[in-house]
Design a protein around this motif. Sequence first.
Motif, PDB file in Angstrom:
ATOM      1  N   PRO A   1     113.702  30.434  72.586  1.00 11.60           N
ATOM      2  CA  PRO A   1     113.867  31.354  73.714  1.00 11.60           C
ATOM      3  C   PRO A   1     113.138  32.677  73.543  1.00 11.60           C
ATOM      4  CG  PRO A   1     115.895  31.206  72.439  1.00 11.60           C
ATOM      5  CD  PRO A   1     114.986  30.125  71.942  1.00 11.60           C
ATOM      6  N   ARG A   2     112.892  33.108  72.310  1.00 13.47           N
ATOM      7  CA  ARG A   2     112.152  34.358  72.108  1.00 13.47           C
ATOM      8  C   ARG A   2     110.713  34.217  72.595  1.00 13.47           C
ATOM      9  NH1 ARG A   2     116.014  34.108  68.324  1.00 13.47           N
ATOM     10  NH2 ARG A   2     117.132  36.044  67.843  1.00 13.47           N
TER      11      ARG A   2
ATOM     12  N   LEU B   1     109.183  44.291  78.621  1.00 10.50           N
ATOM     13  CA  LEU B   1     110.470  44.011  77.992  1.00 10.50           C
ATOM     14  C   LEU B   1     111.426  45.179  78.183  1.00 10.50           C
ATOM     15  CD1 LEU B   1     109.257  42.361  74.652  1.00 10.50           C
ATOM     16  CD2 LEU B   1     110.237  41.214  76.651  1.00 10.50           C
ATOM     17  N   ALA B   2     110.896  46.395  78.216  1.00 11.20           N
ATOM     18  CA  ALA B   2     111.751  47.563  78.440  1.00 11.20           C
ATOM     19  C   ALA B   2     112.385  47.504  79.822  1.00 11.20           C
ATOM     20  CB  ALA B   2     110.934  48.843  78.284  1.00 11.20           C
TER      21      ALA B   2
ATOM     22  N   LEU C   1     115.464  44.058  74.232  1.00 13.02           N
ATOM     23  CA  LEU C   1     114.791  42.757  74.193  1.00 13.02           C
ATOM     24  C   LEU C   1     113.630  42.762  73.196  1.00 13.02           C
ATOM     25  CD1 LEU C   1     114.839  41.697  77.951  1.00 13.02           C
ATOM     26  CD2 LEU C   1     116.258  40.838  76.073  1.00 13.02           C
ATOM     27  N   GLN C   2     113.020  43.896  72.976  1.00  6.29           N
ATOM     28  CA  GLN C   2     111.979  43.985  71.945  1.00  6.29           C
ATOM     29  C   GLN C   2     112.576  43.655  70.580  1.00  6.29           C
ATOM     30  OE1 GLN C   2     108.797  44.655  72.559  1.00  6.29           O
ATOM     31  NE2 GLN C   2     108.007  44.806  70.483  1.00  6.29           N
TER      32      GLN C   2
ATOM     33  N   SER D   1     117.546  40.416  66.514  1.00  7.57           N
ATOM     34  CA  SER D   1     118.828  41.094  66.696  1.00  7.57           C
ATOM     35  C   SER D   1     118.914  41.594  68.136  1.00  7.57           C
ATOM     36  CB  SER D   1     118.952  42.270  65.729  1.00  7.57           C
ATOM     37  OG  SER D   1     120.150  42.992  65.951  1.00  7.57           O
ATOM     38  N   PRO D   2     119.856  41.039  68.918  1.00  3.53           N
ATOM     39  CA  PRO D   2     120.923  40.115  68.539  1.00  3.53           C
ATOM     40  C   PRO D   2     120.375  38.717  68.228  1.00  3.53           C
ATOM     41  CG  PRO D   2     120.860  40.313  70.916  1.00  3.53           C
ATOM     42  CD  PRO D   2     119.885  41.323  70.379  1.00  3.53           C
ATOM     43  N   ARG D   3     121.196  37.910  67.573  1.00  6.96           N
ATOM     44  CA  ARG D   3     120.762  36.559  67.201  1.00  6.96           C
ATOM     45  C   ARG D   3     120.475  35.718  68.417  1.00  6.96           C
ATOM     46  NH1 ARG D   3     122.496  31.528  66.448  1.00  6.96           N
ATOM     47  NH2 ARG D   3     124.533  32.021  67.331  1.00  6.96           N
ATOM     48  N   LYS D   4     121.272  35.895  69.480  1.00  4.47           N
ATOM     49  CA  LYS D   4     121.016  35.184  70.726  1.00  4.47           C
ATOM     50  C   LYS D   4     121.507  36.041  71.886  1.00  4.47           C
ATOM     51  CE  LYS D   4     125.317  32.482  70.948  1.00  4.47           C
ATOM     52  NZ  LYS D   4     125.881  31.148  71.117  1.00  4.47           N
ATOM     53  N   LEU D   5     120.996  35.762  73.058  1.00  7.18           N
ATOM     54  CA  LEU D   5     121.373  36.516  74.240  1.00  7.18           C
ATOM     55  C   LEU D   5     122.767  36.124  74.707  1.00  7.18           C
ATOM     56  CD1 LEU D   5     118.024  36.251  76.245  1.00  7.18           C
ATOM     57  CD2 LEU D   5     118.878  38.237  74.983  1.00  7.18           C
TER      58      LEU D   5
END
Length: 225
Positions: free
Chosen positions: A15-16, A30-31, A44-45, A52-56
């Motif tokens: 997903p990243r 992303l901002a 999101l950056q 970090s975070p590990r996942k959304l």
Amino acid sequence: MLNDPQNPVQSLAGPRARLLALSQERGVSLASLSELLGRNPTYLQQFIRKGSPRKLEEQDRATLARFLGVTEAELREAQDNSYVKAPRRETGVWVDVPRLDLGASAGPGAVPGGEGAFDTFRFSRRWLAEQGLESAQLSAIRVEGDSMEPLLNDGDEILVDRSPRAFRDGIHVVRLGDTLMVKRVASAGAGRIALLSQNLAYPPVEVSADEVAIIGRVVWKGGRI
């Protein structure tokens, strides 16, 4: 193909990589996407570059998916249960169940180490059938810690049935973040579950259901007396 230093998406995955590619395709920073979520502009950056975070969070995934015109699944981490997929071997009246070189925390939590089968437990096919486990997808792992005492003790070995089935409350091996643990798992309503310890010194932990991967149900234990 060699990595192109001008194309940062190549060094990412899951997903990243997808989120970064979508932001570039849509021409939105992303901002700006972070502010859409009501987050710090660097949120999101950091998610993409630093993990970090590990996942959304579920709500953030849904908001981004709607804005970017994709399905939420494209922004969701795939569950990785590969460490419990060692097949059992069947020879006549015996079934060899793999013992995996890892432990499930029954304490404050631990990151699992090795994931390969190093040995087997041999069970009679008849005994497994008597337990309703003749066709079960079984692996054996050890318990680490004291939070499930007196039901499960540190060093006990447990059989985990990974067969697909509807969830019901009980003792399960679960993955929460990078931590593998064994807990009593119970529904807590409204998309949440509770991770409960037998040892009353450990308080219950309540989390969103999508934060936890339920690996399998504990169906048997063995250990020293």
